[in-house]
Design an enzyme around this catalytic site. Structure first.
Site, short mmCIF file in Angstrom:
data_model
loop_
_atom_site.label_atom_id
_atom_site.label_comp_id
_atom_site.label_asym_id
_atom_site.label_seq_id
_atom_site.Cartn_x
_atom_site.Cartn_y
_atom_site.Cartn_z
N TRP A 12 0.83 -1.20 0.00
CA TRP A 12 0.00 0.00 0.00
C TRP A 12 0.87 1.26 0.00
CZ3 TRP A 12 -3.57 2.49 -1.81
CH2 TRP A 12 -4.40 3.40 -1.16
N LYS A 106 -4.44 0.92 9.07
CA LYS A 106 -5.81 0.59 9.48
C LYS A 106 -5.78 -0.45 10.59
CE LYS A 106 -7.59 1.35 4.77
NZ LYS A 106 -8.31 0.75 3.62
N GLY A 137 -10.56 3.75 2.50
CA GLY A 137 -11.41 3.55 1.34
C GLY A 137 -11.11 2.26 0.62
N LYS A 192 -13.44 -3.54 8.97
CA LYS A 192 -13.77 -4.27 7.74
C LYS A 192 -12.82 -5.44 7.52
CE LYS A 192 -10.21 -2.46 5.23
NZ LYS A 192 -9.26 -3.13 4.33
N THR A 249 -13.26 -5.62 0.56
CA THR A 249 -12.42 -6.52 1.33
C THR A 249 -13.10 -7.86 1.55
OG1 THR A 249 -11.62 -4.54 2.46
CG2 THR A 249 -10.93 -6.62 3.37
N GLU A 282 -4.24 -7.60 8.60
CA GLU A 282 -4.49 -6.77 9.78
C GLU A 282 -5.65 -7.29 10.63
OE1 GLU A 282 -2.90 -4.36 11.12
OE2 GLU A 282 -2.01 -2.99 9.66
#
Length: 338
Positions: A12, A106, A137, A192, A249, A282
């Site tokens: 990322w 996140k 996002g 999420k 996701t 995560e």
């Protein structure tokens, strides 16, 4: 043209660096791993984390994070959430006094149950709301690196920070929306990942698309309960950091967290699987923190609870599924028994 620092050279972080160069900026990318620098020097590719995407010459990789942020107008922090405190603390006094800082990690800190914004206020108090934003996002790093269209949200208590992020990173295929609800955006981005583990298990067990839609919808309700309890605007969860990121996701083949759920449903030991992967799912860590946070806040969080027990307490997956589907009937929106 400006200087941008990206602190964290995972997939990322590397994709954000590529996007910043597309906007005409020069980028210094900090890597924790020496093999990332060696790979980029040899082939201009971050082979360990984002293979297949040559880095533009305007990206420089360094192992010195304080040197990376020196002179930068925009500093993007992208370490795994469990390392944000350590990384941010090590940058105290090094970030330019007028620089905007964006947190793109996140998660929820396991040891303290704090959001990333709370961690930042403790370790970098000099970065006030007018300079601090949170980016989230529905985005897969590979698609961003490839230049495919996406939408993200930059959230800050002070619109000056989110506006600056828009000015620095927004483009037709990387649309940056603004929000003044960092708590909601953070909660959505963290939870999420937990929900995607459940969705991956649902798919691997071949429970059907009805079940997948059901788990996603109830996950959204659960995420919203967390957010409201922490002071977020419930409407945030209908946006990019809520429903948008949740759907991606939970359904996308590139989702590491969804894949973890698939592997667990296929018989893999969760801890062993996570330890064997270079990239971080995560949701594995966030599940434990979110479970503890739900208890602290008095939130009904059945999906988080079952994911936690499967991943960290050895509960058999089918037992967890049985506990979910046998819950008493309730009112959909208010969550109380009718």
């Amino acid at each position: 043209m400006a200087k941008v620092a990206v602190v964290g050279a995972g997939a990322w972080g590397t994709a954000i660096a590529i996007q910043a160069v597309r906007k005409g900026h020069t980028v210094t990318l900090w890597a924790r791993e020496p093999e990332v620098m060696e790979s980029v020097r040899a082939s201009r590719v971050n082979e360990p984390f984002l293979p297949g995407f040559p880095l533009p010459e305007a990206i420089t990789v360094t192992l010195d994070k304080r040197a990376a942020v020196r002179g930068a107008e925009l500093v993007v922090l992208v370490p795994p959430s469990k390392f944000l405190r350590e990384v941010a603390k090590s940058l105290a006094g090094a970030i330019e006094p007028n620089a905007v800082v964006v947190v793109a990690s996140k998660g929820i800190e396991e040891s303290t149950l704090k959001l990333m914004s709370e961690v930042m206020s403790e370790v970098l108090p000099e970065v006030g709301p007018e300079r601090l934003a949170f980016l989230s996002g529905p985005t897969f790093a590979k698609e961003v690196a490839a230049g495919k269209p996406c939408n993200v949200v930059a959230a800050s208590k002070d619109p000056r920070a989110s506006t600056r992020v828009q000015e620095m990173l927004h483009s037709p295929f990387f649309r940056v929306y603004a929000s003044q609800d960092p708590v909601g955006v953070e909660v959505g981005g963290a939870l999420k990942n937990v929900m995607a583990i459940a969705a991956g298990a649902v798919d691997a067990l071949d429970l059907g698309t009805n079940a997948r839609a059901g788990i996603i919808t109830r996950a959204l309700a659960e995420m919203t309960r967390f957010g409201v309890a922490l002071g977020a605007d419930p409407l945030t969860f209908l946006g990019l950091a809520g429903m948008g990121d949740l759907v991606l996701t939970c359904t996308g083949a590139l989702s590491r967290n969804r894949q973890l759920g698939v592997e667990v449903a296929s018989g893999a030991d969760p801890a062993s699987y996570v330890a064997s992967r270079r990239t971080v799912a995560e949701g594995y860590y966030t599940a434990r923190a979110a479970y503890d946070l739900a208890k602290k806040l008095g939130i009904d969080a059945p999906i988080v609870e079952q994911v936690h027990f499967v991943l960290h307490e050895g509960r058999p997956l089918m037992e967890a599924l049985g506990m979910l589907v046998s819950r008493e009937y309730k009112d959909e929106l208010r969550g109380i028994r009718t």
